[in-house]
Write an enzyme that holds these catalytic residues in place. Structure first.
Site, PDB file in Angstrom:
ATOM      1  N   ASP A  91       0.853  -1.183   0.000  1.00 25.02           N
ATOM      2  CA  ASP A  91       0.000   0.000   0.000  1.00 25.02           C
ATOM      3  C   ASP A  91       0.893   1.239   0.000  1.00 25.02           C
ATOM      4  O   ASP A  91       0.822   2.077  -0.890  1.00 25.02           O
ATOM      5  CB  ASP A  91      -0.922  -0.001   1.217  1.00 25.02           C
ATOM      6  CG  ASP A  91      -1.875  -1.190   1.225  1.00 25.02           C
ATOM      7  OD1 ASP A  91      -1.386  -2.336   1.165  1.00 25.02           O
ATOM      8  OD2 ASP A  91      -3.102  -0.978   1.296  1.00 25.02           O
ATOM      9  N   HIS A 113      -4.122  -0.885  10.618  1.00 25.80           N
ATOM     10  CA  HIS A 113      -5.531  -0.649  10.914  1.00 25.80           C
ATOM     11  C   HIS A 113      -5.661  -0.079  12.327  1.00 25.80           C
ATOM     12  O   HIS A 113      -4.799  -0.322  13.184  1.00 25.80           O
ATOM     13  CB  HIS A 113      -6.326  -1.947  10.800  1.00 25.80           C
ATOM     14  CG  HIS A 113      -6.286  -2.539   9.431  1.00 25.80           C
ATOM     15  ND1 HIS A 113      -7.194  -2.211   8.454  1.00 25.80           N
ATOM     16  CD2 HIS A 113      -5.433  -3.434   8.869  1.00 25.80           C
ATOM     17  CE1 HIS A 113      -6.916  -2.878   7.344  1.00 25.80           C
ATOM     18  NE2 HIS A 113      -5.851  -3.633   7.565  1.00 25.80           N
TER      19      HIS A 113
END
Length: 222
Positions: A91, A113
């Site tokens: 990412d 997260h």
């Protein structure tokens, strides 16, 4: 601001954004195609890596199968060797230098997260819309490193030049150059020195010879 720009700024972004999903789908398809190739299909593999990655240096080799999440966020230098089952969840950007050797099942991850479960499920974006959001941190690996089998490199980690990372390590913090590090979590065990030279292991050297650094072959001469 586009969601991909938010990734590079280290901000929360929505992985379900249509543009990001399109990038990932393309990368997943190219990864799958590469994984179905044989190692002697050199030209096809070169073309697939050209399409898949931001950079793949001359002399680098990926045994396969491979999995790249975005692909275009990964830059790989020259003369790297990747054994079976390479996974790079890029990412955020992943940068790998030159002359590294990676054992089977290397995993590099960049996304993170929220810790709280309700925040993992849903948050409000900058327009007040409920969305699933996460963020990511880049990973950097220097030159002339050797990673044993089953190494996991976590988000935000930088590993310096000339490091050896022991098999099964989970690297959660930066590792300085010239270090032997191992464990879960991975920690520096000691500095790598001339005492680690094969010259100090004559029973293994067995008549072979090391090359003095000032006489080491120049790039492209081997």
């Amino acid at each position: 601001m586009k969601e991909e720009e938010k990734i590079f700024r280290g901000e929360l972004f929505c992985p379900a954004d249509p543009e990001l999903k399109a990038i990932k789908l393309r990368s997943h398809k190219l990864s799958a195609r590469y994984s179905r190739t044989a190692e002697d299909e050199v030209e096809l593999r070169c073309e697939l890596t050209r399409q898949l990655l931001a950079a793949f240096g001359e002399g680098s080799f990926m045994q396969g199968p491979v999995f790249f999440h975005y692909g275009k966020h990964t830059r790989i230098g020259k003369r790297n060797f990747f054994n079976y089952n390479l996974t790079i969840q890029d990412d955020a950007p992943v940068t790998i230098g030159d002359d590294n050797n990676f054992g089977p099942n290397l995993t590099i991850v960049t996304p993170l997260h929220p810790m709280l479960p309700d925040e993992r499920r849903v948050m409000l974006d900058q327009d007040g819309k409920p969305k699933h959001l996460c963020y990511a941190r880049p990973v950097r690996i220097g030159n002339d490193c050797w990673f044993g089998a089953n190494v996991v490199v976590c988000p935000g980690v930088t590993i310096g030049d000339n490091c050896v990372i022991g098999a099964g390590s989970v690297v959660t913090k930066d590792i300085p150059a010239n270090s032997f590090a191992a464990g879960c979590p991975c920690s520096v065990i000691r500095e790598i020195t001339e005492a680690d030279s094969m010259n100090c292991k004559p029973e293994i050297l067995a008549g072979n010879r090391t090359i003095p650094r000032d006489r080491f072959p120049m790039e492209g001469s081997v």
